[in-house]
Design an enzyme around this catalytic site. Structure first.
Site, PDB file in Angstrom:
ATOM      1  N   HIS A 100       8.188  -0.610  -6.724  1.00 22.69           N
ATOM      2  CA  HIS A 100       6.876  -1.255  -6.672  1.00 22.69           C
ATOM      3  C   HIS A 100       6.112  -0.884  -7.933  1.00 22.69           C
ATOM      4  CE1 HIS A 100       3.392  -3.190  -5.048  1.00 22.69           C
ATOM      5  NE2 HIS A 100       2.695  -2.077  -4.923  1.00 22.69           N
ATOM      6  N   ASP A 139      -0.008   5.776  -4.599  1.00 18.67           N
ATOM      7  CA  ASP A 139      -0.162   5.296  -5.979  1.00 18.67           C
ATOM      8  C   ASP A 139       0.281   6.352  -6.993  1.00 18.67           C
ATOM      9  OD1 ASP A 139      -1.132   3.005  -4.869  1.00 18.67           O
ATOM     10  OD2 ASP A 139      -3.236   3.464  -5.231  1.00 18.67           O
ATOM     11  N   ASP A 162       2.106  -8.791  -2.541  1.00 19.36           N
ATOM     12  CA  ASP A 162       0.850  -8.043  -2.504  1.00 19.36           C
ATOM     13  C   ASP A 162      -0.318  -9.028  -2.323  1.00 19.36           C
ATOM     14  OD1 ASP A 162      -1.071  -5.953  -2.891  1.00 19.36           O
ATOM     15  OD2 ASP A 162       0.389  -4.873  -4.115  1.00 19.36           O
ATOM     16  N   ASP A 185      -2.004  -1.735   3.961  1.00 19.76           N
ATOM     17  CA  ASP A 185      -2.459  -0.884   2.857  1.00 19.76           C
ATOM     18  C   ASP A 185      -3.966  -0.688   2.975  1.00 19.76           C
ATOM     19  OD1 ASP A 185      -2.390   0.582   0.535  1.00 19.76           O
ATOM     20  OD2 ASP A 185      -1.886  -1.089  -0.778  1.00 19.76           O
ATOM     21  N   ARG A 212       0.016   2.971   4.472  1.00 20.82           N
ATOM     22  CA  ARG A 212      -0.360   4.060   3.570  1.00 20.82           C
ATOM     23  C   ARG A 212      -1.094   5.153   4.342  1.00 20.82           C
ATOM     24  NH1 ARG A 212      -3.650   2.856  -1.944  1.00 20.82           N
ATOM     25  NH2 ARG A 212      -5.422   2.796  -0.524  1.00 20.82           N
ATOM     26  N   ASP A 219      -8.276   7.002  -0.496  1.00 20.79           N
ATOM     27  CA  ASP A 219      -7.598   6.155  -1.481  1.00 20.79           C
ATOM     28  C   ASP A 219      -7.650   6.878  -2.823  1.00 20.79           C
ATOM     29  OD1 ASP A 219      -6.705   4.248  -3.234  1.00 20.79           O
ATOM     30  OD2 ASP A 219      -8.188   2.732  -2.718  1.00 20.79           O
TER      31      ASP A 219
END
Length: 925
Positions: free
Chosen positions: A655, A597, A409, A522, A581, A265
């Protein structure tokens, strides 16, 4: 105390998200002891040899034993021929203390093998069709040939390195080492090959346990790295191994860190970086003007890849010229994994499109998605409540802009408990969903793998009572921290857990959604805020007693398998749509992906094409980037250019982070609204092409978007270009990704070494570009260069609707751009755009051809789908003259059609022929 810790972690996570990535939170190769040890082999050379008397031959493979001549440990080697000019090489310990992990679920099924012929001499030669492998015994090496052209070498640099499992040297007699048991010790004592050589780095720091920041990795089974080098003698560049925010052409890692494959992440990731990101796809390609080949390194552990590109210095070039040898050292790659076995697929091409298809034959393709998923998606973290969702949808209609899908989300849930809703913000979710559905729109909701540890939460109760969570080394449920606070993680490697998780999607359980609601997975790397490198500790234990270090890069893939199964079981007749993701090889069978991101920054816009091109050749055509950037607030120009770029990437979603300003299109000035609307309409007009391309991807494995080298393999100038892309071989797209420019350089690739090029036609003006090379193309705020290839036919739909669902029966326009011979061809696929009925033949798949001033169609298979759509317009560019009225013949009946000239092309109006009917259109001179 626990609440305080949770608050601190969440605040820290949000601060980090706002501040950008800190590279020191993630390991370097030097900080990963197995990478450091394996890399040392590059200077010393490994010592592995084939034990010739152990050779066994079978109809499709050969096996033999290998020996490490330094410590006399033995290994088994199997080389297997597969259908389609592909070999599979596997190396494992002959008598391991415990089984070593072999990746499961990445391949689409058991690969089909091919017959071989074996010739034994000083070298061992295995042939299968046009493919050949030549095995050298000492030092061990394999050279692979395609039609007698040498394309790949294995261990040509002698960098093979295999750390066999062992007991810790200081373990007292009669006592098993950490993580072992009595049976393992007994086996070790009986295995004379397990004797350690003093030269082995078994006591090097980090070998048996390792610290990173405040985290401790126990490494109960000790060192177990595997590494191997691959050289590409026919190549001049290497590409592949996503996911990295770097160039399409891989850069040399000499003197730097290798590229890292370890799902993490990483927020506000650094561009032009070899840092690991959310996905790990260990497939690498070597390309040269005459040959393309590939290697798929099937290993789910943390992996580093060193890249050695072609050397080009004057002295070496002169020496090589005089000696008559190759001009430079061939590019090579060194794969280094922490555990597992050597399991490598060598794909011999010979052309780029061939090797992409060979990889697809192994790991599969994305199935044909529902059409709505190829439309435009509107998302942010988070839409506040039902009124907000309804209002945003209504505003798209008010401003006459198409939109297919609203996204929610994590804030839609009841306290981050997945499969629930916040009853205050979303008291009537079924009504909200119904209102969207009646407009032809969809809803996607997020479901992450971290499960809130709340004794009143049914999912946590079930996982706790049934032992469904990933375990610590001591056998307890692992507890980490993520958005819900204290959380545990289902062990999706356990088929019972996957079945349980899949069952939660059934409408009898998840009653507050409908069968049309789709899913976003996610944080499935998995993300653990308080874990090492913001992920799970490596010494956790999964189903089958496998350590997390063995399977880390597969965790998100297994999560996807459960989600996909759940959606299929919920409605067997509807194709699931999932966005993920995390991903690994084979995840493309289940989901689309996005680049994570990113930032509202021009460099991140530029990397959206680079990253998606690399993903596409690694199986992930269904790729996009958050339009506008996830972090930050784009100015009007950046947002405009991002929409124009996103409209020509397969997955098209806006997004934004929870702390950003709202940026729905109507919140910007009229000029920006109109530019965004134009980009949206352009996207929707090309939906027939996108849909046909995805059908053909499923059938053939050919990527939807492609780098220029795919179809122009001889043009060296085109090899590394990654600010342009091809949509199939029909469109050439060069997005505008620089601020304040009035022109951009567009490269038109050469089809041969004489610099001849295709014809290319501007899709707006039909202006023709006839020569290869760079051209400076003027652009304004409304335009990015998009060109249709001469020789292609592209289907479009020109009528504006609020969503793709309402376009089902709209008429088609065929855009025909002629090549130098006055010919063109193209395909079109139609079905109900939603169900699996197309697999039972209920579709229309038609090929169009234009030659000698005549357009004809030919059905590929018998049309079994009844469409109300028809052809309303045919545009022909490059004809060179304006014909008199055209004649169309349908079922033996002919009639005259109007022909007019428009924008440098001729337009045949209202052919009015249905899509499932044979016809011939003749242009009269």
């Amino acid at each position: 105390m626990r609440l305080t810790l949770f608050v601190c972690l969440i605040i820290g996570a949000l601060i980090n998200y706002a501040a950008g990535v800190d590279p020191t939170n993630f390991k370097t190769c030097e900080q990963s002891s197995f990478c450091r040890r394996s890399r040392k082999v590059q200077s010393s050379g490994s010592k592995y040899a084939l034990i010739r008397g152990t050779l066994n031959t079978y109809t499709d493979s050969v096996t033999a034993d290998l020996i490490n001549k330094e410590n006399h440990h033995q290994f088994t080697m199997k080389l297997e021929a597969l259908v389609g000019s592909t070999f599979r090489l596997q190396i494992d310990e002959k008598q391991p203390l415990r089984p070593r992990y072999r990746v499961e679920h990445a391949l689409k099924g058991k690969p089909e093998t091919a017959q071989i012929r074996v010739l034994e001499s000083d070298e061992l030669t295995i042939t299968s069709g046009s493919a050949k492998a030549v095995i050298q015994g000492d030092p061990f090496r394999i050279d692979f040939y395609e039609n007698d052209v040498h394309v790949v070498s294995v261990n040509a640099k002698n960098w093979l390195y295999f750390e066999h499992l062992r007991q810790k040297a200081q373990a007292p007699a009669g006592e098993a080492a950490d993580g072992g048991d009595g049976a393992q010790q007994e086996q070790q004592e009986q295995n004379s090959d397990a004797v350690q050589s003093p030269s082995e780095p078994i006591d090097e720091p980090g070998t048996w346990e390792e610290n990173f920041k405040s985290h401790h990795d126990t490494k109960p089974y000790g060192p177990q790295a595997v590494a191997l080098d691959f050289s590409f003698p026919a190549a001049e560049m290497l590409f592949g191994i996503p996911e990295h925010a770097d160039s399409f052409a891989l850069k040399s890692t000499s003197g730097t860190d290798p590229y890292r494959l370890y799902n993490l992440d990483v927020f506000e990731y650094i561009v032009d970086s070899k840092m690991a990101l959310y996905g790990s796809v260990p497939v690498l390609y070597g390309h040269g003007p005459q040959r393309t080949a590939g290697v798929y390194w099937q290993n789910a552990a943390e992996t580093w890849v060193d890249i050695y590109t072609t050397e080009t210095n004057v002295v070496s070039s002169l020496v090589n010229f005089v000696s008559g040898s190759r001009k430079s050292t061939p590019p090579a790659a060194h794969f280094i994994s922490e555990s597992g076995i050597v399991d490598a697929f060598i794909m011999l091409g010979p052309k780029p499109i061939d090797v992409f298809k060979q990889y697809a034959a192994l790991t599969g393709t994305h199935e044909l998605p529902q059409l709505f998923s190829l439309g435009y998606h509107q998302s942010r973290w988070n839409y506040n409540d039902e009124r907000d969702v309804t209002s945003v949808s209504a505003k798209f209609d008010e401003y006459n802009m198409p939109m297919d899908t609203m996204w929610l989300d994590i804030e839609y849930t009841d306290g981050k408990r997945y499969f629930t809703w916040d009853k205050f913000k979303f008291p009537e979710p079924l009504t909200m969903i119904k209102n969207l559905t009646e407009l032809g729109r969809h809803l996607v909701v997020i479901i992450d793998p971290h499960i809130k540890r709340d004794n009143a939460y049914f999912f946590h109760q079930d996982c706790t009572e049934n032992g469904y969570y990933v375990k610590t080394r001591e056998g307890n449920d692992y507890e980490g921290w993520c958005w819900p606070g204290s959380a545990s993680y289902p062990d999706f490697f356990n088929p019972v857990v996957r079945d349980y998780y899949a069952s939660q999607y059934h409408l009898s359980k998840f009653k507050t959604v409908t069968e049309d609601v789709m899913i976003w997975n996610d944080m499935n790397e998995p993300s653990v805020f308080n874990g090492p490198e913001i992920t799970a500790p490596k010494d956790l234990v999964h189903y089958g007693n496998w350590e997390h270090r063995d399977v880390h890069n597969l965790y998100g893939h297994m999560h996807l398998m459960g989600t996909f199964a759940g959606l299929q079981q919920r409605d067997p007749n509807q194709r699931p749509f999932i966005l993920s993701r995390a991903h690994f090889a084979g995840s493309q069978r289940y989901s689309a992906i996005w680049t994570g991101d990113n930032m509202a920054d021009w460099t991140h816009l530029q990397h959206s094409t680079k990253m998606c091109l690399t993903e596409a050749v690694a199986g992930f055509s269904f790729c996009g980037a958050d339009v506008g950037g996830f972090f930050g607030n784009p100015d009007a120009e950046l947002l405009e250019r991002w929409y124009q770029t996103g409209a020509f990437l397969p997955f098209f979603r806006a997004h934004a982070h929870i702390d950003t300003k709202r940026r729905e299109p109507w919140l910007f000035p009229e000029r920006t609204r109109q530019i965004i609307k134009s980009a949206l309409l352009k996207r929707y007009s090309y939906l027939p092409l996108w849909y046909t391309s995805f059908y053909e991807l499923e059938q053939t494995g050919e990527p939807v978007i492609r780098p220029l080298l795919t179809h122009y393999p001889l043009d060296k100038e085109a090899f590394a270009i990654d600010n342009q892309l091809l949509v199939q071989q029909r469109l050439l797209v060069r997005p505008v990704m620089q601020q304040g420019v009035s022109k951009v350089d567009v490269y038109f690739p050469a089809i041969d070494d004489k610099k001849n090029g295709d014809y290319w036609y501007d899709v707006d003006t039909y202006q023709r570009q006839e020569r290869a090379g760079y051209e400076s193309i003027p652009v304004d705020e409304n335009k990015i260069p998009v060109w249709q290839r001469g020789g292609s036919i592209v289907p479009r739909k020109e009528r504006q609707r609020r969503s793709s669902k309402l376009m089902l029966n709209d008429p088609y326009t065929l855009v025909i751009c002629l090549d130098r011979q006055g010919k063109a061809a193209g395909t079109l696929f139609l079905d109900d755009e939603k169900s699996y009925a197309y697999r039972d033949g209920k579709h229309i798949y038609v090929s169009y051809e234009f030659a000698d001033n005549q357009l004809t169609n030919r059905f590929i298979g018998k049309p079994q789908y009844k469409s109300e759509a028809w052809i309303e317009r045919i545009i022909i560019a490059g004809l060179g003259h304006v014909p008199t009225p055209a004649t169309i013949t349908v079922n033996g009946i002919s009639q005259q059609l109007e022909v007019e000239q428009r924008n440098g092309a001729i337009v045949v109006r209202k052919p009015a022929v249905k899509m499932d009917v044979d016809f011939a259109l003749k242009l009269n001179n």
